[in-house]
Design a protein around this motif. Structure first.
Motif, PDB file in Angstrom:
ATOM      1  N   THR A  67       0.813  -1.081  -0.060  1.00 47.23           N
ATOM      2  CA  THR A  67       0.036   0.047   0.052  1.00 47.23           C
ATOM      3  C   THR A  67       1.042   1.456  -0.090  1.00 47.23           C
ATOM      4  O   THR A  67       2.269   1.235   0.139  1.00 47.23           O
ATOM      5  CB  THR A  67      -0.826   0.203   1.083  1.00 47.23           C
ATOM      6  OG1 THR A  67      -0.104   0.042   2.330  1.00 47.23           O
ATOM      7  CG2 THR A  67      -1.570  -1.227   1.460  1.00 47.23           C
ATOM      8  N   ASN A  68       0.229   2.419   0.027  1.00 43.32           N
ATOM      9  CA  ASN A  68       0.960   3.615  -0.394  1.00 43.32           C
ATOM     10  C   ASN A  68       1.062   4.400   0.856  1.00 43.32           C
ATOM     11  O   ASN A  68       0.735   5.808   0.688  1.00 43.32           O
ATOM     12  CB  ASN A  68       0.617   4.273  -1.539  1.00 43.32           C
ATOM     13  CG  ASN A  68      -0.862   4.482  -1.770  1.00 43.32           C
ATOM     14  OD1 ASN A  68      -1.617   4.297  -0.518  1.00 43.32           O
ATOM     15  ND2 ASN A  68      -1.405   5.082  -2.657  1.00 43.32           N
ATOM     16  N   TYR A  69       0.523   3.912   2.079  1.00 38.22           N
ATOM     17  CA  TYR A  69       0.788   4.603   3.268  1.00 38.22           C
ATOM     18  C   TYR A  69       1.800   5.630   3.452  1.00 38.22           C
ATOM     19  O   TYR A  69       1.664   6.718   4.125  1.00 38.22           O
ATOM     20  CB  TYR A  69       0.255   3.951   4.460  1.00 38.22           C
ATOM     21  CG  TYR A  69       1.398   3.229   5.188  1.00 38.22           C
ATOM     22  CD1 TYR A  69       2.388   3.506   6.064  1.00 38.22           C
ATOM     23  CD2 TYR A  69       1.655   1.994   4.310  1.00 38.22           C
ATOM     24  CE1 TYR A  69       3.185   2.637   6.394  1.00 38.22           C
ATOM     25  CE2 TYR A  69       2.697   1.146   4.644  1.00 38.22           C
ATOM     26  CZ  TYR A  69       3.524   1.515   6.054  1.00 38.22           C
ATOM     27  OH  TYR A  69       4.459   0.657   6.319  1.00 38.22           O
ATOM     28  N   LYS A  70       2.763   5.059   2.905  1.00 37.77           N
ATOM     29  CA  LYS A  70       4.149   6.093   3.499  1.00 37.77           C
ATOM     30  C   LYS A  70       4.150   7.154   2.631  1.00 37.77           C
ATOM     31  O   LYS A  70       4.500   8.313   2.920  1.00 37.77           O
ATOM     32  CB  LYS A  70       5.465   4.905   3.073  1.00 37.77           C
ATOM     33  CG  LYS A  70       5.747   4.166   4.267  1.00 37.77           C
ATOM     34  CD  LYS A  70       7.055   3.439   3.871  1.00 37.77           C
ATOM     35  CE  LYS A  70       7.307   2.305   4.917  1.00 37.77           C
ATOM     36  NZ  LYS A  70       8.216   1.524   4.600  1.00 37.77           N
ATOM     37  N   GLU A  71       3.883   7.066   1.433  1.00 38.05           N
ATOM     38  CA  GLU A  71       3.696   8.339   0.483  1.00 38.05           C
ATOM     39  C   GLU A  71       2.918   9.245   1.088  1.00 38.05           C
ATOM     40  O   GLU A  71       3.376  10.463   0.891  1.00 38.05           O
ATOM     41  CB  GLU A  71       3.343   7.952  -0.922  1.00 38.05           C
ATOM     42  CG  GLU A  71       4.063   7.188  -1.903  1.00 38.05           C
ATOM     43  CD  GLU A  71       3.154   6.682  -3.150  1.00 38.05           C
ATOM     44  OE1 GLU A  71       2.447   7.420  -3.562  1.00 38.05           O
ATOM     45  OE2 GLU A  71       3.353   5.447  -3.229  1.00 38.05           O
ATOM     46  N   LYS A  72       1.964   8.897   1.805  1.00 39.36           N
ATOM     47  CA  LYS A  72       0.927   9.830   2.350  1.00 39.36           C
ATOM     48  C   LYS A  72       1.342  10.142   3.631  1.00 39.36           C
ATOM     49  O   LYS A  72       0.784  11.029   4.390  1.00 39.36           O
ATOM     50  CB  LYS A  72      -0.517   9.186   2.179  1.00 39.36           C
ATOM     51  CG  LYS A  72      -1.152   9.155   1.202  1.00 39.36           C
ATOM     52  CD  LYS A  72      -2.371   8.358   0.877  1.00 39.36           C
ATOM     53  CE  LYS A  72      -2.848   7.968  -0.234  1.00 39.36           C
ATOM     54  NZ  LYS A  72      -4.079   7.415  -0.386  1.00 39.36           N
ATOM     55  N   GLY A  73       2.494   9.956   4.128  1.00 38.83           N
ATOM     56  CA  GLY A  73       3.094  10.208   5.295  1.00 38.83           C
ATOM     57  C   GLY A  73       2.275   9.794   6.677  1.00 38.83           C
ATOM     58  O   GLY A  73       1.778  10.602   7.691  1.00 38.83           O
ATOM     59  N   PHE A 113      -5.183   1.789  -0.964  1.00 41.39           N
ATOM     60  CA  PHE A 113      -4.735   0.555  -1.958  1.00 41.39           C
ATOM     61  C   PHE A 113      -5.617   0.736  -3.291  1.00 41.39           C
ATOM     62  O   PHE A 113      -6.674   1.095  -2.960  1.00 41.39           O
ATOM     63  CB  PHE A 113      -4.590  -0.700  -1.338  1.00 41.39           C
ATOM     64  CG  PHE A 113      -5.634  -0.962  -0.308  1.00 41.39           C
ATOM     65  CD1 PHE A 113      -6.927  -1.244  -0.579  1.00 41.39           C
ATOM     66  CD2 PHE A 113      -5.398  -0.936   1.205  1.00 41.39           C
ATOM     67  CE1 PHE A 113      -7.949  -1.247   0.387  1.00 41.39           C
ATOM     68  CE2 PHE A 113      -6.337  -1.020   2.115  1.00 41.39           C
ATOM     69  CZ  PHE A 113      -7.452  -1.310   1.858  1.00 41.39           C
ATOM     70  N   ALA A 114      -5.228   0.013  -4.181  1.00 40.37           N
ATOM     71  CA  ALA A 114      -6.144  -0.230  -5.364  1.00 40.37           C
ATOM     72  C   ALA A 114      -6.714  -1.498  -5.498  1.00 40.37           C
ATOM     73  O   ALA A 114      -5.970  -2.396  -4.606  1.00 40.37           O
ATOM     74  CB  ALA A 114      -5.575   0.281  -6.548  1.00 40.37           C
ATOM     75  N   ALA A 115      -7.627  -1.727  -6.646  1.00 42.99           N
ATOM     76  CA  ALA A 115      -8.011  -3.050  -6.736  1.00 42.99           C
ATOM     77  C   ALA A 115      -6.841  -3.877  -7.087  1.00 42.99           C
ATOM     78  O   ALA A 115      -5.580  -3.563  -7.720  1.00 42.99           O
ATOM     79  CB  ALA A 115      -8.815  -3.148  -8.116  1.00 42.99           C
ATOM     80  N   SER A 165     -11.748  -7.671  -7.315  1.00 45.39           N
ATOM     81  CA  SER A 165     -11.959  -6.484  -6.630  1.00 45.39           C
ATOM     82  C   SER A 165     -12.070  -5.144  -7.468  1.00 45.39           C
ATOM     83  O   SER A 165     -11.586  -5.333  -8.472  1.00 45.39           O
ATOM     84  CB  SER A 165     -11.200  -6.551  -5.375  1.00 45.39           C
ATOM     85  OG  SER A 165      -9.941  -6.293  -5.835  1.00 45.39           O
ATOM     86  N   ALA A 166     -13.017  -4.471  -7.102  1.00 44.40           N
ATOM     87  CA  ALA A 166     -12.847  -3.299  -7.966  1.00 44.40           C
ATOM     88  C   ALA A 166     -12.664  -1.863  -6.882  1.00 44.40           C
ATOM     89  O   ALA A 166     -13.582  -1.767  -5.827  1.00 44.40           O
ATOM     90  CB  ALA A 166     -14.219  -2.989  -8.614  1.00 44.40           C
ATOM     91  N   MET A 167     -11.651  -1.266  -7.111  1.00 43.11           N
ATOM     92  CA  MET A 167     -11.328  -0.074  -6.267  1.00 43.11           C
ATOM     93  C   MET A 167     -10.359   0.863  -6.971  1.00 43.11           C
ATOM     94  O   MET A 167      -9.390   0.401  -7.504  1.00 43.11           O
ATOM     95  CB  MET A 167     -10.655  -0.675  -4.822  1.00 43.11           C
ATOM     96  CG  MET A 167     -10.571   0.681  -3.951  1.00 43.11           C
ATOM     97  SD  MET A 167      -9.632   0.178  -2.337  1.00 43.11           S
ATOM     98  CE  MET A 167     -11.038  -0.225  -1.346  1.00 43.11           C
ATOM     99  N   GLY A 168     -10.682   2.174  -6.913  1.00 42.06           N
ATOM    100  CA  GLY A 168      -9.401   3.093  -7.477  1.00 42.06           C
ATOM    101  C   GLY A 168     -10.096   3.219  -8.899  1.00 42.06           C
ATOM    102  O   GLY A 168     -11.165   2.667  -9.547  1.00 42.06           O
ATOM    103  N   MET A 216      -5.234   5.491  -9.759  1.00 39.85           N
ATOM    104  CA  MET A 216      -5.641   6.215  -8.266  1.00 39.85           C
ATOM    105  C   MET A 216      -6.189   5.146  -7.313  1.00 39.85           C
ATOM    106  O   MET A 216      -6.830   4.199  -7.758  1.00 39.85           O
ATOM    107  CB  MET A 216      -6.584   7.431  -8.502  1.00 39.85           C
ATOM    108  CG  MET A 216      -6.265   8.567  -9.450  1.00 39.85           C
ATOM    109  SD  MET A 216      -7.298   9.837  -9.114  1.00 39.85           S
ATOM    110  CE  MET A 216      -8.645   9.321  -9.331  1.00 39.85           C
ATOM    111  N   ASP A 217      -5.756   5.287  -6.074  1.00 38.35           N
ATOM    112  CA  ASP A 217      -6.162   4.286  -5.142  1.00 38.35           C
ATOM    113  C   ASP A 217      -7.668   4.783  -4.649  1.00 38.35           C
ATOM    114  O   ASP A 217      -8.002   5.622  -5.090  1.00 38.35           O
ATOM    115  CB  ASP A 217      -5.349   4.121  -4.274  1.00 38.35           C
ATOM    116  CG  ASP A 217      -4.971   5.423  -3.200  1.00 38.35           C
ATOM    117  OD1 ASP A 217      -5.732   6.343  -3.108  1.00 38.35           O
ATOM    118  OD2 ASP A 217      -4.037   5.441  -2.632  1.00 38.35           O
ATOM    119  N   GLY A 218      -8.020   4.007  -3.755  1.00 39.85           N
ATOM    120  CA  GLY A 218      -9.411   4.226  -3.136  1.00 39.85           C
ATOM    121  C   GLY A 218      -9.503   5.550  -2.626  1.00 39.85           C
ATOM    122  O   GLY A 218     -10.524   6.319  -2.927  1.00 39.85           O
TER     123      GLY A 218
END
Lengths: 609, 363, 429, 57
Positions: C221-227, C236-238, C250-253, C266-268
């Protein structure tokens, strides 16, 4: 060969068409020859810009009718209604038959000759139900031979015994202080205590009277015949209407007796302007018919036209008003009916009050009302009796029923064969699954079901009483279930056919329902040919045809096409009763208002107080 | 021929029907094509302009009311005048009826009858035209009077149901392809009101001039607003470059109706509606063609001519090799030059008749 | 009248003789419910069709929806799948028709899945082909699969539904209450792709790679980018969702496009902000860090109170875009137990969440200008109002100007109601 | 020659004969221009479709 040539000539080459005189209803103006002109002066005649004009129709019979003739009272109809000229021509035609000439001959003074003649006319030894009773009348010390003749069963026996034979045979012996020398006068004034009695001079009338349930009394030395009304035939009483049932409203229907039927109407419309005009139809049957209208409401040209058409009907026997309907309607090929066919006196009375004309045929419990628009056929009797929101609910349901009957099978075929995309996917897959095992194309499948439904319905009507409902259940449930499990039809189709059938029962007018049932098959074919395009093709042509049609000079689709002043006058949706101020504009009636502009006077009073 | 009469509402309905049926063809597309996002302005402008010209023409016409164009032609130039006027009108009708027939049939073919040959689809429309001609003008106007409100309701329903897709920024930029393009280049778009010429054939069926004027005004107002609404809504839903793509704008709109899982793709229901509109339009045009022919040549009956004219129109409608050329016949040639016949020619006839009458009075 | 009848008769005869060309029985058609496009190995396209099997809908087939034979049967019985390779879309239909017993009908296709590989190249021609066809619904969902579309369609398992169409319709309509996807129907996609003021997006779908939740690594996931310390609900995305379910997909983003070309994903959570920025946002549950206590969260049910206000001003070549987003929220949960319901304290929570949203929104906007270079929010529409003619607007070329854009974001969040609990009482321990 | 074609030609001929007989009728009614025009129309209704059927590629 000649036929071929004729056909070829007719179809291959142009021939000038004969122009039939189209009857057009006259503008709502008084002709000036009638007394009832008070209502016309409200100036409502100008409402229409239509260029409708009556043509000097050649066929209109100029001799005005005189319905109030006194001497017709005996029979309850006018035996003179036929034009004398016509009769002559008839006689000429039938000149081979010697009897017909003799019929015109006057009555002999010799009772024996009369007796012989009557025996000949009625083929007496052969004819079982003719009763000839010979007797003698005591008159001033002499006895005069006489005989009475009547049909057994047509006359009331008690009446004949008690008030005809008894006075003649017994009371004539009593000394009566009459000064008359003439026996005819004497008998008429003193002996026969009969309310309806006539002295007829020609055989024809006498024979007619006898055929119509009178008792004729021939007296020696008198060249006239006493014709006493002694009708006493058996008939059905007034019962509930069978075909047009209502929950609210009057519960009596017409019977088979003409006079009772007219009385039922007069009972409702206590109006001295209500005319009951008598016309005989049928060369042989001489079926008495009555034409009813309210003189100061109805359009005169309409009366003339109806009279002209009724008199123009030349058939031998007229049994029922259904036959008459077919003989006087404007277009025979149009699938939809153009005459209202009803068995309810209250309904007839309402239409009469609106300025229409009713025709009642003796022996038929159904009255015809003309002119009829599509909307009249679409309305039920009950609409006016229930409160208007409920009536409108009924009308919506009915419109929906018409839609279902006419179009549902066609649309089903169109959608499932051409427009798959518009069915919701799940439903589509369900239909597909249900059709998976069916070997026929869906049109064929539908036709099988429609035809068997019609079969069940027809059989249900024709079958003797108690089995009828059973057959319905057997047909509808068991057959349907079996057909589904045998994979001959898909279950969804059973629903379609059943809903269509139910829809056709909800249409108030029986002939209208017939017409839609018939047209349904055309829509199935069209839907299968080109989907919705086919259906709209069919609708277009049906509309054109109906738009062209007229019922006694009134376009059938009025007031929507042609549009008249009362477009929103509750033809599709009913207005509240207090708003129904005016009579239908299309009838060009003499009196436009059917109630006062403010029909609820108490409303104003309340405000004033 | 029987005496025909047309009621007030029937005339209004005729006006609405004959101006508005082209909405179902390519009117909104052509509007957005020539004016971009300002197609709605162009639509309003041409409608207003046509209305103004019509008012002007009525003023010229008032004195001669009761005579139709052919009578006026005869008044001006005797028999030759009558025949010239008649031939102009006939050629006008015989140009646009086959084109419209072709377009409507192609329209149906594209929408639902993809595999069927075009002649098969055309036959349905031709069949209605023939039968309608047999039934006569009265039947046509009556059906029309009943159908127009229903079709209008369906049309408005489409416009309302796509309401969730409206986006007003799609009407931007304000003036689309430019003011000049709209107000000067849009002038030939008057041809969209060319059916006006037919209405000047109808006065003998309406007694009073005031009725004629009033009901044609009513029809004009409704027709103008429908035309305007169709373009407006179409442009609200489809942005400019995309809006010029679609052959059947209103059909495309109806395809977008989507309310939940059940109410989707109802476009086929509207197919009933516009095939009905097309049938009315073509039947009316066809009847007027026959009527004009009959009147021009002073024939006694028009019915024997129904079949030959039907055959001619059928053949003519199949003459364009493809749909694109049929559309071109309609939207390029007819649009650019149609107004010359319908507006200019008619006005000329009125003016000439006026002069002639004045002269005749003086003499 | 006689002649008229003859005429009608002849006409009807003609119609019936020439038969009914377009007639097609429902049961002669194979309805494609979903259809996927991949880049082919041997040809341009690899197409995957998911065709409905109607017998599953019959009375007898009611219960057979993948429930039988758990491990063995991966797919539900109500659909079948076929894959082919072909040069173009329509020739692919032809090939399928040769071996499928019924004729392929695409009028009920609900979903179009495009692999990201294909989407990154120009897929406009395929979309145009589909747009031209009458059969396709304009309202079908267009999705991009992070991976191959074939794999996605093979892994779809309608656990709760029998009907495949219902599955897709409900799944892709879930954005109304999750806000992790958007409504990307075909017609919208096409008109956006052709527009000069806005660019399209498509739902991102994928096949989740993990078999068991224990295997999940949060590094994906990209939590680190978002600080952030840990990942939140939408980071996270699908294809990368921490879940365990019979349905692997799954469907997300969202997939972001420039014209008809995919430029990024783009993620969710970003999708949620995308929806807020465009005004399509409905409501969803949002986790917001507690402004006071660390590692505790406040859960809000966030709704959009009004459509966002866009304002675009050109300063030289840089568009200055200011957006005001108006939100309202209900409190769902306060983990720290701090009494934010108090009218004096609620402001504290409001400003904290406004800041939280604003930070992420600005991040997203900058991503679209710097990384995607694509205006998917429709700021161009607001710009368009300032132009008078089409020519000027065409020459202005918004899509080229957008990457320079600068933003001024204002988030206005009002907490309206606290759920059933008006004042949090502490647990005694 | 398919059945459709034969039927179409027969119908065309029927139409031609019928309408031209109307033309003759009109001519005989002293409406010369009208009669000629009707004859012309009926001829066109025969020739034009036949041309389309047989000669157009």
């Amino acid at each position: 060969m000649a036929l071929l040539r004729k056909t070829l000539k007719e179809y291959l080459f142009f021939t000038e068409p004969d122009k039939p005189d189209d009857f057009v209803l006259e503008e709502g103006k008084d002709e000036g020859n009638e007394s009832c002109n008070d209502a016309v002066k409200d100036g409502s005649g100008e409402k229409r810009e239509k260029t409708e004009k009556v043509r000097k129709s050649k066929g209109v019979i100029k001799k005005l009718f005189t319905p109030e003739r006194e001497d017709t009272a005996c029979y309850g109809y006018d035996s003179n209604a036929d034009n004398s000229e016509k009769n002559e021509s008839d006689v000429k035609k039938e000149s081979k038959d010697p009897e017909s000439i003799k019929r015109k001959t006057s009555i002999s003074k010799d009772v024996a000759r009369n007796l012989e003649y009557m025996r000949k006319v009625y083929n007496v030894p052969l004819n079982g139900d003719v009763v000839i009773r010979e007797f003698e009348i005591a008159f001033k010390d002499k006895t005069i031979p006489a005989f009475s003749i009547f049909f057994d069963g047509l006359v009331d026996r008690m009446l004949v015994n008690e008030s005809i034979l008894k006075p003649l045979m017994l009371l004539s012996n009593i000394e009566i202080k009459g000064k008359e020398d003439d026996i005819a006068d004497y008998v008429q004034k003193h002996i026969l205590p009969q309310s309806q009695m006539l002295l007829e001079e020609s055989y024809e009338k006498v024979i007619f009277g006898i055929n119509y349930g009178c008792c004729a009394i021939f007296i020696d030395g008198v060249d006239k015949v006493f014709v006493a009304d002694a009708k006493g035939w058996e008939h059905r009483g007034i019962e509930r209407p069978n075909a047009e049932l209502v929950i609210q409203g009057p519960q009596e229907g017409f019977g088979e007796i003409l006079r009772i039927n007219t009385a039922l109407i007069r009972k409702i419309l206590k109006d001295e302007k209500l005319i009951v005009e008598d016309i005989l139809i049928g060369e042989r049957s001489k079926t008495p018919c009555s034409m009813l209208y309210i003189k100061d409401i109805v359009n005169d040209s309409l009366v003339q036209e109806v009279r002209r058409r009724l008199k123009g009907v030349k058939i031998d026997h007229l049994i029922d008003s259904g036959e008459l309907e077919q003989l006087i309607e404007d277009s025979t090929y149009l699938p939809t009916p153009q005459v209202i066919y009803t068995e309810r006196p209250d309904r007839v009375s309402r239409y009469l009050a609106n300025g229409r004309i009713a025709i009642i045929v003796s022996g038929s419990p159904f009255a015809l009302v003309v002119p009829a628009t599509m909307w009249n056929l679409f309305h039920a009797t009950e609409d006016e009796y229930v409160r208007f929101p409920y009536a409108n609910l009924l009308r919506v349901v009915r419109l929906f029923a018409i839609f279902l009957t006419l179009l549902l099978p066609g649309i089903y075929i169109a959608i499932t064969n051409y427009h798959h995309e518009m069915i919701p996917t799940d439903l589509l897959l369900a239909i597909e699954a249900s059709r998976e095992k069916v070997p026929f194309p869906s049109v064929f499948e539908l036709l099988i079901m429609e035809v068997s439904f019609e079969l069940i319905r027809e059989a249900g009507i024709r079958i003797p009483g108690p089995i009828g409902p059973t057959l319905g259940i057997v047909g509808a449930l068991i057959l349907g279930q079996a057909a589904v499990s045998a994979n001959i039809v898909s279950p969804i189709l059973i629903i379609i056919v059943a809903v269509t059938g139910i829809g056709s029962f909800a249409i108030p007018n029986f002939s209208l329902a017939y017409s839609f049932r018939l047209q349904r098959f055309a829509y199935i074919a069209l839907g299968a040919t080109a989907g919705f395009l086919g259906i709209s093709f069919g609708l277009f042509i049906m509309f054109l045809w109906i738009a062209k049609a007229k019922s006694f000079g009134v376009p059938v689709l009025v007031p929507y096409g042609p549009t008249t002043a009362d477009v929103n006058k509750g033809n599709i949706f009913r207005n509240p009763t207090w708003k129904q101020n005016r009579r239908p504009d299309d009838l060009n009636v003499k009196s436009k208002n059917s109630q006062q502009e403010i029909s609820r006077q108490w409303k104003i009073n309340e405000e004033e107080n | 021929m029987e005496k025909i009469s047309i009621g007030n509402w029937e005339l209004s309905a005729l006006v609405i029907m004959s101006f508005c049926t082209k909405i179902f063809l390519n009117y909104p597309r052509v509007m957005s094509e020539s004016a971009g996002s300002a197609g709605w302005i162009l639509s309003a402008y041409t409608s207003l302009l046509a209305f103004v010209i019509f008012t002007f023409m009525l003023r010229l016409y008032k004195k001669n009311y009761g005579m139709d164009l052919i009578d006026l032609g005869e008044l001006i130039g005797g028999a030759p005048g009558r025949i010239i006027t008649g031939v102009v009108i006939i050629s006008f009708l015989i140009y646009f009826i086959p084109v419209n027939l072709r377009e409507f049939s192609e329209n149906m073919k594209i929408i639902s009858l993809v595999i069927s040959p075009i002649s098969f689809v055309t036959l349905f429309f031709l069949g209605t035209m023939i039968l309608a001609a047999y039934f006569g003008l009265e039947a046509i106007t009556r059906v029309n009077a009943i159908a127009v409100p229903v079709i209008s309701a369906g049309f408005i329903l489409i416009l309302v149901l796509v309401g969730q897709l409206y986006d007003f920024s799609k009407l931007m930029p304000w003036f689309g392809t430019g003011l000049q393009e709209i107000f000067i280049g849009g002038l030939p778009k008057l041809s969209y009101f060319s059916e006006i010429i037919i209405f000047f054939m109808l006065p003998p069926f309406l007694k009073k001039f005031n009725n004629f004027r009033k009901s044609s005004y009513i029809g004009f107002v409704f027709a103008g607003s429908f035309l305007f609404l169709s373009t407006l809504v179409f442009l609200l839903v489809f942005e400019y470059p995309t809006s010029t793509e679609s052959f059947l704008p209103i059909f495309q709109l109806s395809r977008l109706i989507n309310y939940g899982r059940f109410l989707q793709r109802g476009e086929s229901v509207f197919l009933l509606m516009w095939s009905f509109a097309a049938m009315l339009y073509l039947s009316f045009g066809f009847f007027m063609l026959l009527y004009t022919f009959k009147k021009t040549l002073k024939l006694e009956y028009y019915k024997p001519l129904i079949m030959p004219f039907a055959v001619i129109i059928f053949s003519l409608s199949l003459t364009p090799p493809n749909l694109m050329s049929a559309i071109k016949l309609d939207t390029v040639y007819f649009l650019n030059w149609g107004w010359l016949i319908s507006f200019a020619f008619t006005t000329l006839v009125f003016i000439a008749a006026g002069i002639k009458k004045r002269k005749g009075k003086k003499e | 009248m006689k002649k008229l009848f003859l005429l009608i008769l002849i006409f009807m005869l003609c119609c019936f003789l020439s038969s009914c060309y377009d007639r097609a029985e429902i049961d002669d058609q194979a309805f494609v419910i979903a259809f996927g496009l991949d880049k082919g190995k041997t040809n341009f396209l690899r197409m995957t069709f998911q065709i409905a099997v109607p017998s599953a809908f019959g009375q007898e087939g009611g219960g057979s929806s993948g429930e039988s034979g758990e491990g063995k049967e991966k797919h539900p019985k109500s659909v079948t799948i076929t894959t082919i390779e072909s040069p173009t879309v329509y020739s692919g239909f032809n090939i399928v028709n040769t071996y499928v017993s019924k004729q392929l009908n695409l009028s009920h296709t609900k979903v179009l899945i495009i692999s990201s590989e294909l989407a990154k190249e120009n897929m406009g021609m395929y979309i145009n082909a589909i747009h031209r066809g009458r059969e396709f619904r304009n309202t079908m969902y267009i999705c991009v699969c992070d991976g191959s579309a074939e794999e996605y369609l093979k892994n779809v398992n309608f656990v709760l539904d029998i009907s495949p169409s219902k599955f897709y319709e409900e799944t892709f309509a879930s954005h109304r209450y999750t806000s992790f996807t958007a409504n990307t129907q075909l017609i919208q996609f096409i008109s956006r792709a052709k527009s000069k003021s806005i660019n399209p997006v498509a739902i991102l779908v994928g096949v989740d790679r993990i078999e068991k939740l224990d295997d999940y690594s949060k590094e994906n996931t990209n939590y680190k980018e978002k600080g952030r310390e840990n990942y939140f609900g939408g980071d996270f995305a699908a294809g990368n969702i921490p879940k365990e379910y019979k349905n692997k997909t799954s469907a997300m983003g969202l997939a972001v496009f420039d014209g008809a070309k995919m430029v990024g994903m783009m993620d969710g959570a970003e999708t949620r902000y995308y929806l807020m920025l465009t005004g399509e946002y409905d409501y969803s549950y949002v986790t917001v860090p507690d402004p006071v206590v660390e590692n505790k969260f406040v859960l809000l049910n966030v709704k959009q109170s009004r459509k966002p206000r866009h304002n675009v001003v050109m300063e030289g070549d840089t568009p200055k875009i200011s957006v005001k987003i108006m939100l309202e929220a209900d409190i769902l949960s306060i983990q720290s137990g701090i009494n934010y319901e108090d009218p004096e304290k609620v402001e504290e929570l409001e400003t904290a969440s406004e800041e939280f949203f604003k930070k992420d929104i600005v991040r997203l906007l900058e991503k679209t200008t710097k990384v995607f270079k694509s205006d998917i929010f429709g700021f161009g529409k607001s710009m368009k109002w300032k132009f008078l003619t089409q020519k000027e607007w065409d020459e202005f070329s918004w899509h080229d100007k957008y990457p320079n854009a600068q933003f001024d974001i204002e988030v206005d969040l009002k907490i309206r109601r606290p759920g059933l609990i008006l004042r949090t009482a502490q647990f005694e321990n | 020659m398919s059945f459709d074609l034969i039927a179409a030609i027969l119908i065309l001929i029927w139409i031609f004969i019928y309408s031209s007989s109307y033309g003759v009728w009109t001519w005989n009614k002293k409406n010369r221009i009208g009669g000629a025009a009707v004859l012309l129309v009926s001829l066109a209704a025969l020739v034009f479709p036949l041309y389309l059927i047989f000669f157009r590629t």
